[in-house]
Design an enzyme around this catalytic site. Structure first.
Site, mmCIF file in Angstrom:
data_model
loop_
_atom_site.group_PDB
_atom_site.id
_atom_site.type_symbol
_atom_site.label_atom_id
_atom_site.label_comp_id
_atom_site.label_asym_id
_atom_site.label_seq_id
_atom_site.Cartn_x
_atom_site.Cartn_y
_atom_site.Cartn_z
ATOM 1 N N LYS A 88 0.814 -1.037 0.095
ATOM 2 C CA LYS A 88 -0.227 -0.142 -0.060
ATOM 3 C C LYS A 88 0.936 1.192 0.100
ATOM 4 C CE LYS A 88 -3.802 -0.198 2.482
ATOM 5 N NZ LYS A 88 -4.470 -0.474 3.848
HETATM 6 C C1 E4P Z 1 -8.003 0.033 4.875
HETATM 7 O O1 E4P Z 1 -6.974 -0.556 4.696
HETATM 8 C C2 E4P Z 1 -8.053 1.231 5.788
HETATM 9 O O2 E4P Z 1 -6.627 1.514 6.134
HETATM 10 C C3 E4P Z 1 -8.904 1.567 6.739
HETATM 11 O O3 E4P Z 1 -10.120 0.844 6.403
HETATM 12 C C4 E4P Z 1 -9.010 2.687 7.357
HETATM 13 O O4 E4P Z 1 -10.168 2.618 8.170
HETATM 14 P P1 E4P Z 1 -10.372 3.583 9.504
HETATM 15 O O5 E4P Z 1 -11.691 4.474 9.118
HETATM 16 O O6 E4P Z 1 -10.551 2.863 10.708
HETATM 17 O O7 E4P Z 1 -9.500 4.629 9.319
#
Ligand code: E4P
Length: 227
Positions: A88
């Protein structure tokens, strides 16, 4: 359709992989910082998650913010985690430069923290496998998160950039997940609690209560004891 678990907690991951038809696990720096037990190293935690996911896809994120550092992080993560890993990279200008080079070198890349269709299209042009919009964070900006994700999916299809999937993330409600899926998003990452919510319906619970009541009045013991 792909469902991923958004977690770096090995107990939650182990149970979820046993219970649900998951395609893999997504992590990010904030999730690892939240879920890493005291005294455990990041390397050991990622190694444990890799062992649990097996051949399913595991997403891990770079922590550098400049292109050179992101490329170094990505190569180290890919070497450490092996096959079936998607790296990522945040959708920043430096990030796009890293995505372009790393995807050309054959790594699976996910553009993350994607907020606009322009970012999704540029990431797709860089050769990423996934672009991840944060639905609740978009909603918090008074935008319509599921609609933004649907627009991204539609733009990718319209422009023939079909090697890139929209991986919608950051959900607070089942309705957000279902709106994304109904409008062309082909991958979502959710918490274990959200999987339970998505799988639960009051109508099903009512039918089960009816089955139990009718069966028990007539037979009074379970079917396994009767065949
Ligand atoms: C996905 O990989 C994201 O990092 C994640 O869903 C972010 O979610 P949050 O709303 O808990 O920050």
């Amino acid at each position: 359709m792909q469902y991923f678990l958004d977690s770096a907690d090995v107990d939650i991951i182990r149970t979820a992989l046993e219970c649900w038809p998951l395609d893999g696990v997504t992590t990010n720096p904030a999730i690892l910082a939240r879920d890493l037990p005291e005294g455990q190293t990041v390397a050991a935690q990622l190694d444990a998650i890799r062992s649990l996911t097996g051949s399913r896809l595991l997403f891990a994120q770079v922590t550098s913010s400049d292109t050179k550092g992101m490329i170094r992080d990505a190569i180290k993560l890919a070497d450490f985690l092996g096959d079936n890993t998607s790296i990522k990279i945040p959708a920043t200008p430096d990030g796009f430069a890293a995505m372009k080079q790393l995807a050309a070198d054959g790594l699976s890349i996910t553009a993350t923290a994607v907020y606009s269709t322009s970012q999704a299209l540029l990431a797709a042009k860089c050769g990423v496998d996934y672009a991840a919009p944060y639905i609740s964070h978009l909603d918090n900006l008074s935008l319509d998160g599921p609609q933004v994700a649907a627009d991204m999916a539609e733009e990718l299809r319209f422009h023939g950039l079909t090697q890139t999937q929209i991986l919608a993330a950051s959900f607070r409600t089942a309705a957000q997940v279902e709106r994304c899926i109904h409008s062309g998003v082909t991958a979502v990452t959710v918490t274990a609690d959200m999987l339970t919510t998505l799988a639960t319906h009051g109508g099903t619970a009512k039918e089960c209560a009816n089955f139990d009541a009718k069966w028990n009045v007539r037979f009074g013991k379970g079917i396994a004891e009767m065949i």
